[in-house]
Write a protein that holds these residues in place. Structure first.
Motif, PDB file in Angstrom:
ATOM      1  N   ILE A  57     -39.137  61.090 -19.719  1.00  0.00           N
ATOM      2  CA  ILE A  57     -38.592  62.206 -18.933  1.00  0.00           C
ATOM      3  C   ILE A  57     -39.040  62.097 -17.481  1.00  0.00           C
ATOM      4  O   ILE A  57     -38.270  62.371 -16.555  1.00  0.00           O
ATOM      5  CB  ILE A  57     -39.031  63.553 -19.539  1.00  0.00           C
ATOM      6  CG1 ILE A  57     -38.424  63.736 -20.925  1.00  0.00           C
ATOM      7  CG2 ILE A  57     -38.618  64.716 -18.633  1.00  0.00           C
ATOM      8  CD1 ILE A  57     -38.978  64.914 -21.690  1.00  0.00           C
ATOM      9  N   GLU A  58     -40.277  61.662 -17.275  1.00  0.00           N
ATOM     10  CA  GLU A  58     -40.830  61.590 -15.920  1.00  0.00           C
ATOM     11  C   GLU A  58     -40.147  60.521 -15.068  1.00  0.00           C
ATOM     12  O   GLU A  58     -40.258  60.534 -13.848  1.00  0.00           O
ATOM     13  CB  GLU A  58     -42.344  61.339 -15.978  1.00  0.00           C
ATOM     14  CG  GLU A  58     -43.061  61.756 -14.708  1.00  0.00           C
ATOM     15  CD  GLU A  58     -44.568  61.669 -14.844  1.00  0.00           C
ATOM     16  OE1 GLU A  58     -45.264  62.326 -14.062  1.00  0.00           O
ATOM     17  OE2 GLU A  58     -45.059  60.936 -15.730  1.00  0.00           O
ATOM     18  N   LEU A 107     -30.687  59.168 -15.141  1.00  0.00           N
ATOM     19  CA  LEU A 107     -30.427  59.844 -16.409  1.00  0.00           C
ATOM     20  C   LEU A 107     -29.631  58.941 -17.348  1.00  0.00           C
ATOM     21  O   LEU A 107     -29.908  58.873 -18.548  1.00  0.00           O
ATOM     22  CB  LEU A 107     -29.668  61.150 -16.163  1.00  0.00           C
ATOM     23  CG  LEU A 107     -29.173  61.897 -17.409  1.00  0.00           C
ATOM     24  CD1 LEU A 107     -30.343  62.337 -18.279  1.00  0.00           C
ATOM     25  CD2 LEU A 107     -28.342  63.119 -17.002  1.00  0.00           C
ATOM     26  N   SER A 108     -28.651  58.223 -16.809  1.00  0.00           N
ATOM     27  CA  SER A 108     -27.825  57.341 -17.638  1.00  0.00           C
ATOM     28  C   SER A 108     -28.637  56.193 -18.229  1.00  0.00           C
ATOM     29  O   SER A 108     -28.245  55.607 -19.233  1.00  0.00           O
ATOM     30  CB  SER A 108     -26.655  56.785 -16.813  1.00  0.00           C
ATOM     31  OG  SER A 108     -27.123  55.937 -15.780  1.00  0.00           O
ATOM     32  N   GLN A 109     -29.793  55.896 -17.586  1.00  0.00           N
ATOM     33  CA  GLN A 109     -30.648  54.814 -18.076  1.00  0.00           C
ATOM     34  C   GLN A 109     -31.731  55.302 -19.044  1.00  0.00           C
ATOM     35  O   GLN A 109     -32.490  54.504 -19.574  1.00  0.00           O
ATOM     36  CB  GLN A 109     -31.309  54.111 -16.887  1.00  0.00           C
ATOM     37  CG  GLN A 109     -30.311  53.445 -15.935  1.00  0.00           C
ATOM     38  CD  GLN A 109     -30.926  53.102 -14.591  1.00  0.00           C
ATOM     39  OE1 GLN A 109     -32.144  53.138 -14.418  1.00  0.00           O
ATOM     40  NE2 GLN A 109     -30.085  52.759 -13.629  1.00  0.00           N
ATOM     41  N   THR A 110     -31.789  56.623 -19.238  1.00  0.00           N
ATOM     42  CA  THR A 110     -32.803  57.178 -20.137  1.00  0.00           C
ATOM     43  C   THR A 110     -32.579  56.681 -21.560  1.00  0.00           C
ATOM     44  O   THR A 110     -31.457  56.673 -22.059  1.00  0.00           O
ATOM     45  CB  THR A 110     -32.749  58.721 -20.122  1.00  0.00           C
ATOM     46  OG1 THR A 110     -32.976  59.184 -18.790  1.00  0.00           O
ATOM     47  CG2 THR A 110     -33.808  59.312 -21.042  1.00  0.00           C
ATOM     48  N   GLU A 111     -33.647  56.265 -22.200  1.00  0.00           N
ATOM     49  CA  GLU A 111     -33.568  55.729 -23.557  1.00  0.00           C
ATOM     50  C   GLU A 111     -34.078  56.744 -24.569  1.00  0.00           C
ATOM     51  O   GLU A 111     -34.940  57.575 -24.260  1.00  0.00           O
ATOM     52  CB  GLU A 111     -34.383  54.439 -23.656  1.00  0.00           C
ATOM     53  CG  GLU A 111     -33.874  53.310 -22.759  1.00  0.00           C
ATOM     54  CD  GLU A 111     -34.706  52.057 -22.900  1.00  0.00           C
ATOM     55  OE1 GLU A 111     -35.666  52.077 -23.705  1.00  0.00           O
ATOM     56  OE2 GLU A 111     -34.415  51.067 -22.217  1.00  0.00           O
ATOM     57  N   PHE A 148     -33.425  68.245 -16.381  1.00  0.00           N
ATOM     58  CA  PHE A 148     -34.537  68.172 -17.332  1.00  0.00           C
ATOM     59  C   PHE A 148     -34.036  68.320 -18.769  1.00  0.00           C
ATOM     60  O   PHE A 148     -34.425  67.558 -19.654  1.00  0.00           O
ATOM     61  CB  PHE A 148     -35.572  69.254 -17.028  1.00  0.00           C
ATOM     62  CG  PHE A 148     -36.663  69.340 -18.051  1.00  0.00           C
ATOM     63  CD1 PHE A 148     -37.750  68.486 -17.992  1.00  0.00           C
ATOM     64  CD2 PHE A 148     -36.580  70.234 -19.111  1.00  0.00           C
ATOM     65  CE1 PHE A 148     -38.751  68.535 -18.957  1.00  0.00           C
ATOM     66  CE2 PHE A 148     -37.566  70.292 -20.074  1.00  0.00           C
ATOM     67  CZ  PHE A 148     -38.659  69.443 -19.991  1.00  0.00           C
ATOM     68  N   ALA A 149     -33.174  69.325 -19.010  1.00  0.00           N
ATOM     69  CA  ALA A 149     -32.658  69.556 -20.365  1.00  0.00           C
ATOM     70  C   ALA A 149     -31.892  68.342 -20.880  1.00  0.00           C
ATOM     71  O   ALA A 149     -32.054  67.921 -22.034  1.00  0.00           O
ATOM     72  CB  ALA A 149     -31.770  70.799 -20.376  1.00  0.00           C
ATOM     73  N   GLN A 168     -47.099  68.008 -15.454  1.00  0.00           N
ATOM     74  CA  GLN A 168     -47.647  69.181 -16.128  1.00  0.00           C
ATOM     75  C   GLN A 168     -46.542  70.070 -16.694  1.00  0.00           C
ATOM     76  O   GLN A 168     -46.646  70.579 -17.813  1.00  0.00           O
ATOM     77  CB  GLN A 168     -48.523  69.981 -15.154  1.00  0.00           C
ATOM     78  CG  GLN A 168     -49.218  71.194 -15.763  1.00  0.00           C
ATOM     79  CD  GLN A 168     -50.175  70.845 -16.899  1.00  0.00           C
ATOM     80  OE1 GLN A 168     -50.626  69.709 -17.028  1.00  0.00           O
ATOM     81  NE2 GLN A 168     -50.471  71.816 -17.744  1.00  0.00           N
ATOM     82  N   VAL A 169     -45.467  70.252 -15.930  1.00  0.00           N
ATOM     83  CA  VAL A 169     -44.339  71.053 -16.411  1.00  0.00           C
ATOM     84  C   VAL A 169     -43.691  70.376 -17.618  1.00  0.00           C
ATOM     85  O   VAL A 169     -43.344  71.034 -18.606  1.00  0.00           O
ATOM     86  CB  VAL A 169     -43.297  71.262 -15.292  1.00  0.00           C
ATOM     87  CG1 VAL A 169     -42.067  71.986 -15.827  1.00  0.00           C
ATOM     88  CG2 VAL A 169     -43.900  72.046 -14.132  1.00  0.00           C
ATOM     89  N   ILE A 170     -43.531  69.056 -17.535  1.00  0.00           N
ATOM     90  CA  ILE A 170     -42.945  68.305 -18.646  1.00  0.00           C
ATOM     91  C   ILE A 170     -43.808  68.455 -19.896  1.00  0.00           C
ATOM     92  O   ILE A 170     -43.296  68.706 -20.996  1.00  0.00           O
ATOM     93  CB  ILE A 170     -42.796  66.813 -18.270  1.00  0.00           C
ATOM     94  CG1 ILE A 170     -41.740  66.646 -17.164  1.00  0.00           C
ATOM     95  CG2 ILE A 170     -42.424  65.974 -19.489  1.00  0.00           C
ATOM     96  CD1 ILE A 170     -41.706  65.255 -16.558  1.00  0.00           C
ATOM     97  N   GLN A 171     -45.126  68.331 -19.727  1.00  0.00           N
ATOM     98  CA  GLN A 171     -46.021  68.440 -20.883  1.00  0.00           C
ATOM     99  C   GLN A 171     -45.959  69.831 -21.501  1.00  0.00           C
ATOM    100  O   GLN A 171     -45.954  69.977 -22.731  1.00  0.00           O
ATOM    101  CB  GLN A 171     -47.458  68.105 -20.484  1.00  0.00           C
ATOM    102  CG  GLN A 171     -48.423  68.087 -21.674  1.00  0.00           C
ATOM    103  CD  GLN A 171     -49.759  67.453 -21.356  1.00  0.00           C
ATOM    104  OE1 GLN A 171     -49.999  67.009 -20.228  1.00  0.00           O
ATOM    105  NE2 GLN A 171     -50.659  67.417 -22.325  1.00  0.00           N
ATOM    106  N   LEU A 172     -45.880  70.861 -20.668  1.00  0.00           N
ATOM    107  CA  LEU A 172     -45.801  72.222 -21.193  1.00  0.00           C
ATOM    108  C   LEU A 172     -44.473  72.460 -21.913  1.00  0.00           C
ATOM    109  O   LEU A 172     -44.432  73.136 -22.949  1.00  0.00           O
ATOM    110  CB  LEU A 172     -45.987  73.233 -20.060  1.00  0.00           C
ATOM    111  CG  LEU A 172     -47.418  73.385 -19.539  1.00  0.00           C
ATOM    112  CD1 LEU A 172     -47.445  74.217 -18.263  1.00  0.00           C
ATOM    113  CD2 LEU A 172     -48.329  74.020 -20.603  1.00  0.00           C
ATOM    114  N   ALA A 173     -43.378  71.917 -21.374  1.00  0.00           N
ATOM    115  CA  ALA A 173     -42.083  72.074 -22.035  1.00  0.00           C
ATOM    116  C   ALA A 173     -42.071  71.365 -23.391  1.00  0.00           C
ATOM    117  O   ALA A 173     -41.541  71.892 -24.377  1.00  0.00           O
ATOM    118  CB  ALA A 173     -40.966  71.541 -21.142  1.00  0.00           C
ATOM    119  N   VAL A 174     -42.651  70.167 -23.454  1.00  0.00           N
ATOM    120  CA  VAL A 174     -42.748  69.444 -24.723  1.00  0.00           C
ATOM    121  C   VAL A 174     -43.674  70.199 -25.681  1.00  0.00           C
ATOM    122  O   VAL A 174     -43.431  70.250 -26.892  1.00  0.00           O
ATOM    123  CB  VAL A 174     -43.234  68.003 -24.490  1.00  0.00           C
ATOM    124  CG1 VAL A 174     -43.514  67.299 -25.814  1.00  0.00           C
ATOM    125  CG2 VAL A 174     -42.199  67.215 -23.689  1.00  0.00           C
TER     126      VAL A 174
END
Length: 302
Positions: A4-5, A182-186, A41-42, A13-19
């Motif tokens: 995600i990062e 985003l299109s490259q996100t696995e 992000f979503a 920190q925001v990513i970790q809290l959302a997860v």
């Protein structure tokens, strides 16, 4: 979180809290200005765990049926057939949730608390992963319907992505377009693996002194001089569950005091009703949260 990062840069920190909220079987309310990456992000979260993401733009004319679905009469069978709405998904992005009427907001209540919907006397189960990411704009309240306390309490966390730093914004505008990233996100995890992690959260060890620490913080929120309504017992459960999930995102099967400190603000912030300040007064709320933490002694190991 690392995947995600690659798209949401500099917000670990925001990513970790959302997860954490995802693993704790909670939901997240993002309070942010438009354009800081909430939708991105979503979508990135959905791609990284290979699940379906639906987005609903909440507007004043939105009806509950636009969210949950509607029963349509079929002339061939002479029966009503239920057509599922966008809420039947793995991750639901509820964009600008405070711009729709309370009636439409309430359409999410049963789904968020029980992972099911009741329509025309029938109960429909939702995805076992069902996770709501809702957004609201804190600076523009014209034509909005503020979420009632009962709705706010359904959200485990209230978070803010916020502006990027100077260097992060330079990297953003000079680098690859976020849509391209985003299109490259696995897909690095599956829904089944996320569900297995949720089960792992339930078995995280919490020392008795940490339970006492958590409840002392909760009780302090109820007796603070500037708090009209403190954390409810449901909030207590959410607080402990969030701390256990945060430990898992940190690679541990046991809690430490820092887990409770990290999740205190996102769990407590939107649940406290203040006496002498507007509920939009973030500086006053921050001071109250600071007072609560300072009033309770942190347990230390023997």
């Amino acid at each position: 979180m690392t995947e995600i990062e690659k798209v949401i840069v500099g917000k670990r920190q925001v990513i970790q809290l959302a997860v954490t909220a995802l693993l704790a079987e909670g939901h997240v309310l993002f309070e942010d200005i438009p354009g800081v990456g909430k939708t991105m992000f979503a979508k990135t979260l959905g791609k990284s765990i290979q699940c379906q993401v639906n987005r609903v733009q909440f507007t004043p004319d939105l009806l509950p049926s636009d969210i949950v679905g509607i029963s349509i009469f079929d002339k061939n069978t002479q029966e009503f057939e239920f057509k599922p709405g966008p809420i039947f998904t793995d991750i639901l992005l509820a964009d600008e949730i405070n711009r729709t009427t309370p009636r439409s907001q309430a359409a999410l209540l049963e789904a968020m608390s029980e992972q099911q919907l009741t329509m025309d006397g029938r109960t429909y189960p939702l995805s076992p992963l069902f996770f709501v990411l809702a957004t609201q704009n804190p600076t523009d309240y014209e034509g909005t319907y503020p979420l009632p306390e009962a709705q706010l309490d359904r959200f485990l966390f209230r978070l803010s992505i916020g502006y990027p730093t100077h260097q992060q914004e330079i990297a953003l505008v000079s680098g690859e377009n976020p849509q391209a990233r985003l299109s490259q996100t696995e897909g690095v995890m599956s829904i089944q693996e996320v569900l297995a992690l949720r089960e792992l959260v339930k078995s995280v060890y919490v020392d008795l002194r940490l339970y006492e620490y958590a409840i002392s913080l909760v009780r302090e929120s109820r007796t603070h001089g500037n708090v009209r309504v403190g954390i409810s017992p449901r909030g207590s459960l959410a607080f402990v569950q969030a701390a256990k999930a945060y430990a898992v995102t940190d690679g541990r099967d046991y809690c430490v005091p820092d887990d409770f400190k990290r999740v205190l603000e996102p769990v407590f912030g939107h649940r406290l009703l203040l006496k002498h300040a507007s509920n939009r007064d973030h500086s006053e709320r921050q001071q109250v949260l600071k007072d609560i933490q300072e009033a309770v002694t942190v347990p230390v190991g023997k």
